[in-house]
Design a protein around this motif. Structure first.
Motif, short mmCIF file in Angstrom:
data_model
loop_
_atom_site.label_atom_id
_atom_site.label_comp_id
_atom_site.label_asym_id
_atom_site.label_seq_id
_atom_site.Cartn_x
_atom_site.Cartn_y
_atom_site.Cartn_z
N GLU A 80 0.01 -11.06 -3.01
CA GLU A 80 0.61 -10.47 -4.22
C GLU A 80 -0.29 -9.40 -4.81
OE1 GLU A 80 3.68 -10.71 -5.61
OE2 GLU A 80 4.10 -11.75 -3.72
N LEU A 81 -1.60 -9.56 -4.68
CA LEU A 81 -2.51 -8.52 -5.17
C LEU A 81 -2.41 -7.29 -4.27
CD1 LEU A 81 -4.67 -7.49 -7.06
CD2 LEU A 81 -6.40 -8.67 -5.67
N VAL A 82 -2.27 -7.48 -2.97
CA VAL A 82 -2.08 -6.35 -2.06
C VAL A 82 -0.80 -5.60 -2.44
CG1 VAL A 82 -1.70 -5.64 0.33
CG2 VAL A 82 -3.32 -7.46 -0.18
N ALA A 83 0.27 -6.34 -2.72
CA ALA A 83 1.52 -5.71 -3.14
C ALA A 83 1.33 -4.92 -4.43
CB ALA A 83 2.61 -6.77 -3.32
N ALA A 84 0.53 -5.45 -5.36
CA ALA A 84 0.26 -4.75 -6.62
C ALA A 84 -0.56 -3.50 -6.38
CB ALA A 84 -0.44 -5.68 -7.60
N TRP A 85 -1.54 -3.55 -5.48
CA TRP A 85 -2.33 -2.35 -5.16
C TRP A 85 -1.42 -1.25 -4.62
CZ3 TRP A 85 -6.58 -5.37 -2.02
CH2 TRP A 85 -7.53 -5.88 -2.91
N LEU A 86 -0.49 -1.60 -3.73
CA LEU A 86 0.38 -0.60 -3.13
C LEU A 86 1.27 0.07 -4.18
CD1 LEU A 86 1.53 -2.62 -0.01
CD2 LEU A 86 0.01 -0.64 0.03
N CYS A 87 1.80 -0.72 -5.10
CA CYS A 87 2.77 -0.19 -6.06
C CYS A 87 2.13 0.32 -7.33
CB CYS A 87 3.79 -1.27 -6.39
SG CYS A 87 5.08 -0.74 -7.53
N ILE A 118 -5.68 4.91 -7.77
CA ILE A 118 -5.14 6.24 -8.07
C ILE A 118 -4.02 6.60 -7.09
CG2 ILE A 118 -5.72 8.70 -8.20
CD1 ILE A 118 -8.55 7.87 -9.03
N GLY A 119 -4.13 6.09 -5.87
CA GLY A 119 -3.11 6.40 -4.86
C GLY A 119 -1.93 5.47 -4.83
N SER A 120 -1.83 4.52 -5.75
CA SER A 120 -0.69 3.62 -5.77
C SER A 120 0.59 4.38 -6.08
CB SER A 120 -0.91 2.50 -6.79
OG SER A 120 -0.96 3.02 -8.10
N HIS A 121 1.71 3.78 -5.71
CA HIS A 121 2.99 4.49 -5.80
C HIS A 121 3.30 4.97 -7.21
CE1 HIS A 121 7.21 5.46 -5.34
NE2 HIS A 121 7.54 4.51 -6.22
N VAL A 122 3.27 4.07 -8.20
CA VAL A 122 3.70 4.48 -9.54
C VAL A 122 2.73 5.45 -10.17
CG1 VAL A 122 5.00 2.35 -9.90
CG2 VAL A 122 2.63 2.50 -10.73
N ASP A 155 1.66 8.79 -0.33
CA ASP A 155 2.18 7.65 -1.08
C ASP A 155 2.39 6.47 -0.12
OD1 ASP A 155 4.61 5.98 -2.05
OD2 ASP A 155 4.03 7.10 -3.85
N PRO A 156 1.94 5.25 -0.50
CA PRO A 156 2.05 4.12 0.42
C PRO A 156 3.49 3.68 0.70
CG PRO A 156 1.21 3.40 -1.72
CD PRO A 156 1.22 4.90 -1.74
N VAL A 194 3.47 13.09 -3.57
CA VAL A 194 3.78 12.02 -2.63
C VAL A 194 3.15 12.25 -1.27
CG1 VAL A 194 5.68 10.99 -1.28
CG2 VAL A 194 5.89 11.24 -3.76
N ILE A 195 3.26 13.46 -0.73
CA ILE A 195 2.78 13.69 0.65
C ILE A 195 1.50 14.50 0.71
CG2 ILE A 195 5.10 13.48 1.58
CD1 ILE A 195 5.23 16.49 1.89
N ASP A 196 0.87 14.79 -0.42
CA ASP A 196 -0.40 15.53 -0.42
C ASP A 196 -1.26 14.99 -1.55
OD1 ASP A 196 -2.52 17.27 -0.44
OD2 ASP A 196 -1.32 19.08 -0.27
#
Length: 475
Positions: free
Chosen positions: A255-262, A305-309, A388-389, A374-376
């Motif tokens: 769940e923490l990995v999921a939070a890092w991604l988003c 900083i690189g998370s989706h939101v 973006d992950p 997103v892509i740069d």
């Protein structure tokens, strides 16, 4: 301020309805297309009407909105002189602009659903309903009696999942821009209120001193907006595998990995406000879920900083150009496909999101966010050329370690693949009447259902004013 009775409702307000259907229509005969559009704004008995932005006294069973592509404008008889006043990215279309927004490889147009490569994609009619039955009834009423010169090319259905989550399990729909003069969108944020001209043509924009040129004639362009319609497939099996693999590699809870991604826990709780749990005690009040920034977390030690939101909505993060709040889009979307059952993975069903991404400029909002953020990763320090992950092509998510140092989640797969896209113009209600050859203009009288109409005819074939200057590009 715009007159909300003239503006299509989905631009400035969310409907909060659990069912949606998007109909793709082709106009083979201009008179038939114009007749259809006219019947959606003139109170024709039994025909659903375009939903304006005015407040409701009671929530309707179903709302209808309509958008038109550049090819659709041509099919309706809009002259080339008028089309030349529209932005070049809109007239080029989503297929031609795919490379700009990262739709390459398996997400490239040659792999899209055929309807999105069909030059007959002219009209997009979007229905939002309180029930599937309400959407079905509105569909039948819309298509019944439509002249043979208009035909359906395809339809796309979506429905809210339990818990208001997407297929990856994240609570969605929390953050939307607050627009001056429009109904509140939900939980407030601490960013400046966006001017109406950030989403509607003909009003001062989010860039001080700049108003985007209005396509001509004025009645056609004013109070209109642009939308990118997207079908985004989500690879839930790959996501589940990713959480398990990165949990084994890092020792972090999945769940923490999921939070890092988003950048949010799957409960919707912002990581920057609660870096250790998605269920803080005491719980965050609902209004706090959107009331936060990143200025106190410049290294990304609480929220990557690189998370989706954080990439698609940097808020007060340090970004190149300092314009983190000037490229916002309005998002209207719902999931499609059956809910994912972890007990039966790899079931062969496609699932994902049907979304409309709206703004006054496709180039400076939707395309800017996709291309620059997103892509740069060069827009923010510490990201390099990462993507973006979720919306990127996979790769690496840099992570800052509290107290110093860095690590990364590596080998990320592509999780979201574009299955189709279209660039659309969302005309005002007077513009729809204009496209239909009905009465439009500035001298108004009370029209059907209380909407303003005019006694002045301004037909589609009228000679437009001189083209306005091209819109700015703010990088």
């Amino acid at each position: 301020m715009p007159d909300l009775a003239d503006v299509q409702g989905l631009v400035l307000r969310g409907y909060g309805m659990p069912h949606a259907r998007h109909l793709v229509l082709r106009v083979d005969a201009a008179p038939a297309g114009r007749e259809l559009l006219g019947s959606l704004v003139d109170g024709t008995p039994g025909r659903p009407q375009v939903t304006p932005g005015t407040p409701w006294t009671g929530k309707p069973e179903c709302c209808l909105n309509v958008a038109v592509t550049a090819g659709g404008l041509r099919a309706l008889g809009v002259p080339d002189e008028s089309l030349a006043t529209f932005p070049e990215e809109f007239t080029a279309g989503a297929v031609a602009r795919a490379g700009w927004v990262g739709d390459v490889g398996p997400a490239a147009p040659e792999h899209w659903l055929p309807v999105f490569r069909d030059p007959g994609f002219h009209l997009l009619v979007s229905l939002s309903g309180q029930s599937a039955a309400a959407v079905e009834r509105a569909t039948d009423a819309l298509l019944a009696g439509t002249a043979p010169g208009v035909r359906e090319l395809g339809r796309f259905d979506a429905a809210l999942l339990g818990g208001r989550v997407d297929h990856f399990g994240y609570v969605d729909g929390i953050s939307q821009p607050t627009v001056e003069g429009a109904p509140p969108p939900g939980p407030p944020d601490r960013l400046p209120v966006a001017p109406a001209g950030a989403f509607l043509l003909g009003h001062p924009s989010q860039f001080p001193g700049h108003t985007y040129p209005v396509p001509q004639p004025e009645v056609l362009g004013r109070d209109g907006s642009f939308a990118a319609f997207r079908v985004l497939a989500q690879d839930v099996d790959a996501f589940v595998d990713l959480l398990a693999e990165q949990s084994r590699r890092t020792g972090a809870d999945p769940e923490l990995v999921a939070a890092w991604l988003c950048g949010r826990w799957r409960t919707g709780v912002p990581l920057v406000l609660s870096p250790h749990t998605g269920s803080p005690d005491p719980p965050l009040p609902p209004e706090a879920l959107n009331d936060f920034g990143y200025a106190d977390d410049p290294r990304g030690e609480r929220c990557p900083i690189g998370s989706h939101v954080r990439r698609v909505h940097p808020r007060d993060s340090r970004v190149a150009g300092g314009g983190g709040h000037r490229h916002r889009v309005v998002r209207r979307g719902l999931p499609y496909g059956p809910p994912y059952d972890p007990a039966h993975p790899r079931d062969g069903h496609e699932r994902g999101l049907l979304g409309l991404f709206l703004g006054v400029s496709l180039r400076d909002q939707f395309e800017f966010v996709m291309r620059e953020w997103v892509i740069d990763g060069r827009f923010a320090p510490g990201l390099g050329r990462t993507q973006d992950p979720f919306l990127g092509a996979g790769g690496t998510l840099p992570l800052a370690i509290p107290g110093g140092g860095r690590t990364a989640l590596t080998g990320l797969p592509r999780l979201v693949t574009t299955r189709g896209g279209a660039y659309c113009f969302v005309p005002s209600l007077p513009a729809i009447a204009h496209l239909a050859g009905r009465a439009t203009g500035t001298s108004t009288t009370a029209g059907p259902a209380g909407r303003r109409t005019s006694a002045v005819m301004d037909g589609v074939g009228a000679t437009p004013s001189a083209p306005a200057s091209r819109s700015r590009k703010d990088a």
